[in-house]
Every structure is written in structure tokens, then in C-alpha cells.
Design a protein around this motif. Sequence first.
Motif, PDB file in Angstrom:
ATOM      1  N   GLU A   1       0.937  -0.901   0.487  1.00 48.82           N
ATOM      2  CA  GLU A   1       0.041  -0.270   0.489  1.00 48.82           C
ATOM      3  C   GLU A   1       0.802   1.329  -0.145  1.00 48.82           C
ATOM      4  O   GLU A   1       1.357   1.349   1.002  1.00 48.82           O
ATOM      5  CB  GLU A   1      -0.901   0.376   1.494  1.00 48.82           C
ATOM      6  CG  GLU A   1      -1.717  -1.161   0.661  1.00 48.82           C
ATOM      7  CD  GLU A   1      -2.687  -1.044   2.289  1.00 48.82           C
ATOM      8  OE1 GLU A   1      -2.898   0.281   3.049  1.00 48.82           O
ATOM      9  OE2 GLU A   1      -3.569  -1.751   2.810  1.00 48.82           O
ATOM     10  N   VAL A   2       0.839   2.023  -1.226  1.00 47.50           N
ATOM     11  CA  VAL A   2       1.608   3.472  -0.723  1.00 47.50           C
ATOM     12  C   VAL A   2       0.592   4.557  -0.651  1.00 47.50           C
ATOM     13  O   VAL A   2       1.280   5.445  -0.381  1.00 47.50           O
ATOM     14  CB  VAL A   2       2.480   3.645  -2.398  1.00 47.50           C
ATOM     15  CG1 VAL A   2       2.993   2.731  -2.277  1.00 47.50           C
ATOM     16  CG2 VAL A   2       0.777   3.843  -3.545  1.00 47.50           C
TER      17      VAL A   2
ATOM     18  N   TYR B   1      -4.156   2.860  -2.826  1.00 50.87           N
ATOM     19  CA  TYR B   1      -3.724   2.921  -3.519  1.00 50.87           C
ATOM     20  C   TYR B   1      -2.864   1.326  -3.135  1.00 50.87           C
ATOM     21  O   TYR B   1      -1.677   1.555  -2.271  1.00 50.87           O
ATOM     22  CB  TYR B   1      -2.861   4.394  -4.192  1.00 50.87           C
ATOM     23  CG  TYR B   1      -3.765   5.107  -4.807  1.00 50.87           C
ATOM     24  CD1 TYR B   1      -3.699   5.482  -6.308  1.00 50.87           C
ATOM     25  CD2 TYR B   1      -4.476   5.712  -4.359  1.00 50.87           C
ATOM     26  CE1 TYR B   1      -4.548   6.023  -6.930  1.00 50.87           C
ATOM     27  CE2 TYR B   1      -5.405   6.920  -4.834  1.00 50.87           C
ATOM     28  CZ  TYR B   1      -5.251   6.389  -6.083  1.00 50.87           C
ATOM     29  OH  TYR B   1      -6.471   7.510  -7.249  1.00 50.87           O
TER      30      TYR B   1
ATOM     31  N   THR C   1       0.974  -0.857  -5.584  1.00 52.72           N
ATOM     32  CA  THR C   1       1.430  -0.885  -6.458  1.00 52.72           C
ATOM     33  C   THR C   1       1.265  -2.144  -7.060  1.00 52.72           C
ATOM     34  O   THR C   1       1.498  -3.117  -7.137  1.00 52.72           O
ATOM     35  CB  THR C   1       2.848  -1.116  -6.183  1.00 52.72           C
ATOM     36  OG1 THR C   1       3.171  -1.989  -5.511  1.00 52.72           O
ATOM     37  CG2 THR C   1       2.994   0.128  -5.613  1.00 52.72           C
TER      38      THR C   1
ATOM     39  N   THR D   1       5.454  -1.540 -12.415  1.00 54.23           N
ATOM     40  CA  THR D   1       6.076  -0.957 -11.244  1.00 54.23           C
ATOM     41  C   THR D   1       7.344  -1.314 -10.381  1.00 54.23           C
ATOM     42  O   THR D   1       8.056  -2.269 -10.636  1.00 54.23           O
ATOM     43  CB  THR D   1       5.072  -0.411  -9.905  1.00 54.23           C
ATOM     44  OG1 THR D   1       4.457  -2.088  -9.508  1.00 54.23           O
ATOM     45  CG2 THR D   1       3.728  -0.189  -9.610  1.00 54.23           C
TER      46      THR D   1
ATOM     47  N   TRP E   1       0.473   2.010 -10.149  1.00 56.77           N
ATOM     48  CA  TRP E   1      -0.396   2.297  -9.463  1.00 56.77           C
ATOM     49  C   TRP E   1      -1.569   2.480  -9.617  1.00 56.77           C
ATOM     50  O   TRP E   1      -1.636   3.217 -10.373  1.00 56.77           O
ATOM     51  CB  TRP E   1       0.678   4.147  -8.649  1.00 56.77           C
ATOM     52  CG  TRP E   1       1.969   4.291  -8.350  1.00 56.77           C
ATOM     53  CD1 TRP E   1       3.172   3.067  -8.618  1.00 56.77           C
ATOM     54  CD2 TRP E   1       3.273   4.688  -7.116  1.00 56.77           C
ATOM     55  NE1 TRP E   1       3.937   3.082  -8.281  1.00 56.77           N
ATOM     56  CE2 TRP E   1       4.076   4.554  -7.179  1.00 56.77           C
ATOM     57  CE3 TRP E   1       1.889   5.454  -6.288  1.00 56.77           C
ATOM     58  CZ2 TRP E   1       5.066   4.280  -6.256  1.00 56.77           C
ATOM     59  CZ3 TRP E   1       3.047   5.684  -5.415  1.00 56.77           C
ATOM     60  CH2 TRP E   1       4.814   5.300  -5.423  1.00 56.77           C
TER      61      TRP E   1
ATOM     62  N   LYS F   1      -5.446   2.891  -7.497  1.00 56.88           N
ATOM     63  CA  LYS F   1      -6.256   2.602  -6.606  1.00 56.88           C
ATOM     64  C   LYS F   1      -7.166   1.598  -6.267  1.00 56.88           C
ATOM     65  O   LYS F   1      -7.542   1.114  -7.452  1.00 56.88           O
ATOM     66  CB  LYS F   1      -8.192   3.821  -6.845  1.00 56.88           C
ATOM     67  CG  LYS F   1      -8.121   3.869  -5.794  1.00 56.88           C
ATOM     68  CD  LYS F   1      -9.252   4.699  -5.703  1.00 56.88           C
ATOM     69  CE  LYS F   1     -10.795   5.355  -5.108  1.00 56.88           C
ATOM     70  NZ  LYS F   1     -11.400   5.949  -5.777  1.00 56.88           N
TER      71      LYS F   1
ATOM     72  N   GLU G   1      10.238   4.698   3.170  1.00 55.97           N
ATOM     73  CA  GLU G   1       9.645   5.086   1.583  1.00 55.97           C
ATOM     74  C   GLU G   1      10.455   5.182   0.805  1.00 55.97           C
ATOM     75  O   GLU G   1      10.476   5.129  -0.367  1.00 55.97           O
ATOM     76  CB  GLU G   1       8.419   6.412   1.968  1.00 55.97           C
ATOM     77  CG  GLU G   1       8.560   6.741   0.403  1.00 55.97           C
ATOM     78  CD  GLU G   1       7.669   8.364   0.531  1.00 55.97           C
ATOM     79  OE1 GLU G   1       6.641   8.174  -0.269  1.00 55.97           O
ATOM     80  OE2 GLU G   1       7.661   8.375   1.821  1.00 55.97           O
TER      81      GLU G   1
ATOM     82  N   THR H   1      10.851   3.601  -3.086  1.00 57.14           N
ATOM     83  CA  THR H   1      10.414   4.354  -4.339  1.00 57.14           C
ATOM     84  C   THR H   1      11.219   5.817  -4.590  1.00 57.14           C
ATOM     85  O   THR H   1      11.134   5.794  -5.869  1.00 57.14           O
ATOM     86  CB  THR H   1       9.508   5.045  -3.664  1.00 57.14           C
ATOM     87  OG1 THR H   1       9.696   6.340  -2.223  1.00 57.14           O
ATOM     88  CG2 THR H   1       7.960   4.039  -3.097  1.00 57.14           C
TER      89      THR H   1
END
Length: 188
Positions: free
Chosen positions: A73-74, A81, A83, A87, A108, A110, A161, A165
Motif C-alpha cells: 500500500e502506498v 493505492y 502497486t 512498478t 499505481w 486505487k 518510503e 520509491t
Amino acid sequence: GLQQLKDSGISVVVINDAANFEDVYTSIEMLGKATGADHNANVLIDEMKTKLRTIEEKAAEIKPHEQKKVLVEVSGSPEIYVTGKNTFMDEMLQLINAKNAAADQEGWAKMEEESMIEEDPDVIITTYGRYVDDVTSDILNRNGWEAVTAIKEKQVVDVDEDLVTRSGPRLAEGVDELAKAVYPDVFK
């Protein structure tokens, strides 16, 4: 434009928006060339590749039935959202021999909570812990998620993160973090 900058003797580097490790290596190479630090760039790339190879070798010991399904979950509820495929995180999960619970999503995406619950992930990884007071307990106490394996077994882990990322040399550390979060017994 760019040409004027170049004519004035300033070297211009455009770092591509890396979507996978190959892209990152290319970016580092480009930077190395542009700054006259080719050697350092190559050393860095070799270090990253070596680290990833070590992780892949360890991950190869994980048997198919031991493979864990991971939801990344980002961003958290109400608009969660995750991944999906294409990604970095998807590539990282493949490297550590884990399944992406959002593999049918593109980029990414939802994702609806019902779909996530149906996927029944073994582990939930979050990357936004620094923005939420207690991200882990938020997720462990989500309504309707009681039957999800990750919730029952309290396998909710927040990872830094920046490590997972930001497309740069620390990504190899990110894969390591991810590996420890998903398979602590294999990667202690």
C-alpha cells in the motif's frame, strides 16, 4: 532551451523516470558520463547488482508453497493505492520470490477494499508510515479485514518510503528491507 544550456558549457542531465532496475542503472550511467564519474557510476551499479544477486540467491530457496502473497500500500484508506504490475515494487517482489496481491492492477492503482480482502495477502507492506500516527494498528483494525491472513498473523510492516520509491542506488537496500519484512526467517 537545452541547446543554449549546452552551448554555455553546462552539461545537462535528464534522469529518466525509472520504472525498473535497468532504468536505474541507465540513469546512474548517464549521470556518471555527464559528470565525468564513469568509474564511480560503474562501481555503484556493480554493488547494486551484487546485492540483488545475493538476495535472489537466498530467495531461490523459498519453495513455491512457501511463497507469500504481498499487498503493497502506498497510501491508506479511504483511498487505498497499491502497486500493481509494471512498478518497481512489483519487480522487487519478484526479486524476493513473493507474489504481488495486486498483480492484476496496472501501475499505481486505487484498489477496492473488497478486492484486497479477496486476495487475502499474507503480508501487507506500507510505505507511508511517517505520515500516519500508527499505520500498523490502523490496518490491523480495519473493519471487515478480520479474516485476512496478514491481519490474523499481524504481518503488517511499514518500510522506509525513501528506500523503495526513490529510484536511486539505495533501491538495493530497499529490496533487502522488503525481503526481511516478507520473509524474516530467510533473510534475518
